[in-house]
Write an enzyme that holds these catalytic residues in place. Structure first.
Site, PDB file in Angstrom:
ATOM      1  N   SER A   1       6.608 -37.552  17.687  1.00 35.05           N
ATOM      2  CA  SER A   1       6.500 -39.000  17.888  1.00 35.05           C
ATOM      3  C   SER A   1       6.055 -39.281  19.325  1.00 35.05           C
ATOM      4  O   SER A   1       6.724 -38.841  20.258  1.00 35.05           O
ATOM      5  CB  SER A   1       7.849 -39.672  17.675  1.00 35.05           C
ATOM      6  OG  SER A   1       8.302 -39.442  16.374  1.00 35.05           O
TER       7      SER A   1
ATOM      8  N   ARG B   1      17.060 -41.048  22.019  1.00 37.53           N
ATOM      9  CA  ARG B   1      16.099 -40.219  22.780  1.00 37.53           C
ATOM     10  C   ARG B   1      16.290 -40.392  24.289  1.00 37.53           C
ATOM     11  O   ARG B   1      15.338 -40.336  25.062  1.00 37.53           O
ATOM     12  CB  ARG B   1      14.647 -40.562  22.416  1.00 37.53           C
ATOM     13  CG  ARG B   1      14.260 -40.321  20.993  1.00 37.53           C
ATOM     14  CD  ARG B   1      14.291 -38.856  20.600  1.00 37.53           C
ATOM     15  NE  ARG B   1      13.662 -38.651  19.324  1.00 37.53           N
ATOM     16  CZ  ARG B   1      14.248 -38.847  18.152  1.00 37.53           C
ATOM     17  NH1 ARG B   1      15.514 -39.221  18.092  1.00 37.53           N
ATOM     18  NH2 ARG B   1      13.583 -38.642  17.026  1.00 37.53           N
TER      19      ARG B   1
ATOM     20  N   GLU C   1       7.641 -42.072  24.053  1.00 41.32           N
ATOM     21  CA  GLU C   1       8.770 -41.138  23.964  1.00 41.32           C
ATOM     22  C   GLU C   1       8.415 -39.883  24.754  1.00 41.32           C
ATOM     23  O   GLU C   1       9.258 -39.223  25.343  1.00 41.32           O
ATOM     24  CB  GLU C   1       9.017 -40.779  22.493  1.00 41.32           C
ATOM     25  CG  GLU C   1      10.391 -40.219  22.251  1.00 41.32           C
ATOM     26  CD  GLU C   1      10.406 -39.084  21.281  1.00 41.32           C
ATOM     27  OE1 GLU C   1      10.410 -37.929  21.739  1.00 41.32           O
ATOM     28  OE2 GLU C   1      10.420 -39.343  20.069  1.00 41.32           O
TER      29      GLU C   1
END
Ligand code: EPU
Length: 337
Positions: free
Chosen positions: A237, A162, A333
């Site tokens: 998420s 990510r 995130e």
């Protein structure tokens, strides 16, 4: 180019938060994007794509530039492979479906990820055993300062979990214009290692899956666990899965024998943040109009009318609790604005 004033950003972020933009402009061409970036009357600018990975905790007292560049084209192809280029403003899932309709393989595991193509290289989006870096060829990005278009190869993007150079060393310096992927036309590499995919295909009675079957399996899994932002505001998420040392993991295992894990390297273990949040007692917790999703603890949700600052306070409480119980730092995130 039409600059609007005091616009609610609620339709432009998947959390459905009602933060306002002091000024707002939607750009549908490179020319308009360059012109908007050059507007000296608005010194502060904020680039907004699909709004699927951000938590707006305040109004934006600047010019919000909504990138809505459209277009999908086949750059080149041979018998086995195809290079497909999609503009930043294309909806990611619609693009996946476009590829599946043509039997182009490689991104079927990334079905139903919310957001637009522009976010794809920034986040190195990933799900069910595939990351975009696996099929990434290059992306075009506009240098905000020089207004020149630069091409970034896979290496130049410095992809991580990510992560990319666009979130690190080159943060806020580029606007992604398009992404080019190398996809398969024959001999598709199917990724079914992710446990849930195999069992989902089994329950669908499929033994010899096509890329479309894998996509359908992924869609079913996502729909069963992850809330659709159209129904419940969320950004997928909220936290990254933390990586801890093997020593730390072994110590935790004494008190928490059921702790799930994935080996990252000889000395590093990844632990699912969803499990840590659930063990900390937050799964399904609801605070008036926001909370932690009932089916997947990694997802924070806005049930309607919540404030970004409230959701941020909950996120901080979760981080502190996990730190206290497990001695693990979980990072967000989602980008906090
Ligand atoms: N788990 C729990 N409780 C929960 C949720 C998860 O105990 O409430 C544990 C379970 O042991 C489960 C494990 O966590 O086996 C993994 O859960 P899951 O398969 O749902 O995946 P994840 O690690 O929670 C990651 C990505 C998702 C991606 C899925 C599938 C991150 C931060 N998230 O979630 O990506 O869809 O894997 O590949 O890496 C996103 O980035 O927005 C996103 C949704």
């Amino acid at each position: 180019m039409h600059i609007q004033e005091n616009i609610s950003l609620q339709p432009y972020n998947t959390f459905g938060l009602d933060a306002h933009a002091r000024y707002f402009v939607k750009v549908e061409s490179l020319q308009d994007l360059k012109a908007a970036l050059s507007l000296e009357a608005y010194p502060e600018k904020f680039i907004l794509g699909g709004g699927s990975n951000m938590l707006l905790t305040k109004d934006l007292n600047c010019l919000v530039i909504h990138v809505a560049l459209k277009g999908i084209e086949i750059v080149s192809q041979n018998e086995n492979n195809v290079l497909v280029k999609a503009s930043a403003g294309e909806n990611w899932h619609q693009f996946v479906l476009w590829c599946l309709d043509r039997n182009f393989g490689g991104i079927e595991n990334l079905s139903l990820i919310p957001g637009s193509v522009g976010a794809v290289p920034i986040q190195n989006i990933g799900a069910y055993g595939v990351e975009i870096k696996d099929v990434f060829e290059s992306c075009e990005a506009l240098n905000i300062h020089t207004k020149e278009i630069e091409v970034f190869t896979k290496d130049a993007c410095q992809f991580g979990y990510r992560e990319s150079v666009f979130k690190q060393g080159k943060k806020n310096q580029y606007v992604i214009l398009s992404t080019t992927l190398r996809l398969t036309k024959t001999q598709h590499q199917l990724h079914m290692d992710y446990g849930a995919i195999t069992s989902q295909l089994e329950s669908m009675g499929i033994t010899n899956p096509s890329i479309k079957d894998i996509s359908n399996a992924v869609i079913s899994i996502r729909e069963s666990k992850l809330p659709n932002p159209k129904d419940i505001g969320n950004s997928g998420s909220f936290f990254k899965n933390p990586v801890i040392s093997k020593i730390h993991f072994e110590k935790l295992k004494v008190n928490f024998p059921d702790i799930p894990s994935y080996v990252v390297s000889a000395n590093e273990i990844k632990v699912p943040a969803g499990w840590l949040i659930e063990k900390s007692g937050f799964k399904g917790k609801t605070f008036t109009n926001y909370g932690v999703h009932k089916k997947q603890a990694l997802v924070l949700v806005n049930y309607g009318g919540a404030k970004g600052s409230d959701i941020l306070a909950l996120a901080v409480l979760i981080q502190k609790t996990i730190q206290l119980i497990f001695g693990i730092t979980v990072e967000t995130e989602v980008n906090i604005i």
